[in-house]
Each structure stands twice: as C-alpha cells, then as structure tokens.
Design an enzyme around this catalytic site. Structure first.
Site, PDB file in Angstrom:
ATOM      1  N   GLU A  62      -7.831  -1.493 -16.497  1.00 29.02           N
ATOM      2  CA  GLU A  62      -8.017  -2.758 -15.769  1.00 29.02           C
ATOM      3  C   GLU A  62      -8.436  -3.880 -16.713  1.00 29.02           C
ATOM      4  O   GLU A  62      -8.732  -3.666 -17.898  1.00 29.02           O
ATOM      5  CB  GLU A  62      -9.031  -2.542 -14.645  1.00 29.02           C
ATOM      6  CG  GLU A  62      -8.490  -1.540 -13.626  1.00 29.02           C
ATOM      7  CD  GLU A  62      -9.358  -1.382 -12.389  1.00 29.02           C
ATOM      8  OE1 GLU A  62     -10.514  -1.867 -12.380  1.00 29.02           O
ATOM      9  OE2 GLU A  62      -8.863  -0.766 -11.423  1.00 29.02           O
ATOM     10  N   CYS A  71      -1.309   0.300 -14.252  1.00 26.94           N
ATOM     11  CA  CYS A  71      -1.478   1.584 -13.576  1.00 26.94           C
ATOM     12  C   CYS A  71      -1.336   2.753 -14.556  1.00 26.94           C
ATOM     13  O   CYS A  71      -0.636   2.653 -15.575  1.00 26.94           O
ATOM     14  CB  CYS A  71      -0.415   1.752 -12.496  1.00 26.94           C
ATOM     15  SG  CYS A  71      -0.592   0.673 -11.073  1.00 26.94           S
ATOM     16  N   GLU A  73       0.363   5.508 -14.254  1.00 19.86           N
ATOM     17  CA  GLU A  73       1.732   6.017 -14.415  1.00 19.86           C
ATOM     18  C   GLU A  73       2.481   5.242 -15.494  1.00 19.86           C
ATOM     19  O   GLU A  73       3.203   5.818 -16.303  1.00 19.86           O
ATOM     20  CB  GLU A  73       2.512   5.888 -13.102  1.00 19.86           C
ATOM     21  CG  GLU A  73       1.947   6.688 -11.944  1.00 19.86           C
ATOM     22  CD  GLU A  73       0.947   5.924 -11.104  1.00 19.86           C
ATOM     23  OE1 GLU A  73       0.117   5.181 -11.681  1.00 19.86           O
ATOM     24  OE2 GLU A  73       0.980   6.067  -9.876  1.00 19.86           O
TER      25      GLU A  73
HETATM   26  N1  THU Z   1      -3.398   2.342  -9.615  1.00 22.57           N
HETATM   27  C1  THU Z   1      -2.730   3.209 -10.445  1.00 22.57           C
HETATM   28  O1  THU Z   1      -3.165   3.466 -11.572  1.00 22.57           O
HETATM   29  N2  THU Z   1      -1.584   3.761  -9.982  1.00 22.57           N
HETATM   30  C2  THU Z   1      -1.025   3.509  -8.759  1.00 22.57           C
HETATM   31  O2  THU Z   1       0.069   3.975  -8.482  1.00 22.57           O
HETATM   32  C3  THU Z   1      -1.759   2.699  -7.796  1.00 22.57           C
HETATM   33  C4  THU Z   1      -2.966   2.004  -8.286  1.00 22.57           C
HETATM   34  C5  THU Z   1      -4.612   1.703 -10.121  1.00 22.57           C
HETATM   35  C6  THU Z   1      -4.460   0.218 -10.332  1.00 22.57           C
HETATM   36  C7  THU Z   1      -5.890  -0.244 -10.241  1.00 22.57           C
HETATM   37  O3  THU Z   1      -6.492  -0.095 -11.523  1.00 22.57           O
HETATM   38  C8  THU Z   1      -6.538   0.744  -9.280  1.00 22.57           C
HETATM   39  O4  THU Z   1      -5.665   1.862  -9.224  1.00 22.57           O
HETATM   40  C9  THU Z   1      -6.742   0.190  -7.886  1.00 22.57           C
HETATM   41  O5  THU Z   1      -5.568  -0.313  -7.359  1.00 22.57           O
END
Ligand code: THU
Length: 161
Positions: A62, A71, A73
C-alpha cells in the site's frame, strides 16, 4: 436469452484438497505475513506455481497515495513475468483477510487482478488455475481458468478488431 455457467471446486482444506494446491495455499498464507498494508489492515498473499515447479510470491503493497499501492496478485504476477519471461504459469493461490483475524471469507481476486491474470493466460495460451481462501485456509475455492471469473473479457484479440 443466453445463459452463462461456470464450474468451480470447493475444497475443505483437509483430506479432499490436492497436496500441490494445499502447499501453494500455505505458501500464499506465508507470503501474506509480509504484506505492507498499514492503511487497510487487510493483508493478502499470493503464490504462483510455474509449470517447471518454481514458486513466486507477492503480497499487497500500500501507499499513502492510495491508488499507488498494488494488490498481492499483481505484485506476484509482475515479478514472475519479470524474472521468468515467457515461462508458463500453472496456478495462482491467494489468501487474504484482516490483519488479526483467524477466520475470514475466501478472498477472490479483484477485477483488475483478474484482468492481469487473463493477460498472462492469453500470453501462454493455456489456462491458469485460480485458487483462493480466507485466512483460516478453509474453504478453498478453485476455478480451472481465470476466464471462469471474467465473462465477456477484454483481451488481446479485441485489439486486433
Ligand atoms: N487486495 C489485494 O491484494 N488483492 C485483491 O484481489 C483485492 C484487494 C488488497 C489491496 C489493498 O491493499 C487491500 O487488499 C484492501 O483492499
């Protein structure tokens, strides 16, 4: 009227779960521990198993400027592509949940991550299995191809007209 259907598997995380799937899910859970998520406190880990058996991991990263984060993935996918080039991906496992929870619902990949997985699936011309779970690692959901999560997807063939 047309009807869209897709097939998915739900494993318990116990005896019914194939060993290689369980191993990758546990690797994603381990990767989740290294997530940098001070703003959402929602930690996600991803693990990619290449066809040659090597594993690449990622976790969400983040940023104070929220949209600059990424994210889990995509951190894992972009890293795997950067270091492996056009080697093929067999499956990706995702584990997500709030920081201190011991139980959470299965964390399906967001829309942008589905689109990114599709890019590599189309690049390699073979399906990528997508497996996802919450922090309790039970149940574990699996689809054979990311296309099962993206009806009417936009892909490289669209650019060709
Ligand atoms: N997030 C992921 O890492 N992968 C996803 O497919 C959905 C959301 C993360 C983004 C953010 O840092 C946190 O989860 C909350 O949305």
């Amino acid at each position: 009227m047309e009807k869209y259907t897709f097939t998915y598997t739900i494993y318990s995380g116990g005896e019914d779960t194939p060993g290689d799937v369980m191993t990758l899910v546990k690797t994603a859970a381990k990767a989740r521990e290294g997530a940098y998520a001070p703003y959402s406190e929602f930690l996600v880990g991803a693990a990619i198993e290449m066809k040659d058996g090597t594993i690449h991991t990622g976790n969400n990263q983040e940023n104070a400027a929220y949209p600059s984060g990424l994210c889990a993935e995509r951190v894992a996918l972009f890293h795997a592509s950067a270091v492996c080039g056009d080697k093929k991906i067999k499956r990706i496992a995702i584990v997500g949940g709030p920081r201190d929870s011991v139980e959470s619902s299965p964390a399906a990949p967001c829309g942008a991550c589905r689109q990114s997985i599709l890019e590599y699936e189309e690049r390699q011309g073979e399906p990528i299995e997508v497996v996802f779970a919450g922090v309790g690692l039970s149940p574990i959901y699996s689809v054979h191809s990311v296309k099962d999560l993206l009806p009417f997807s936009f892909g490289r063939e669209n650019l060709e007209g």
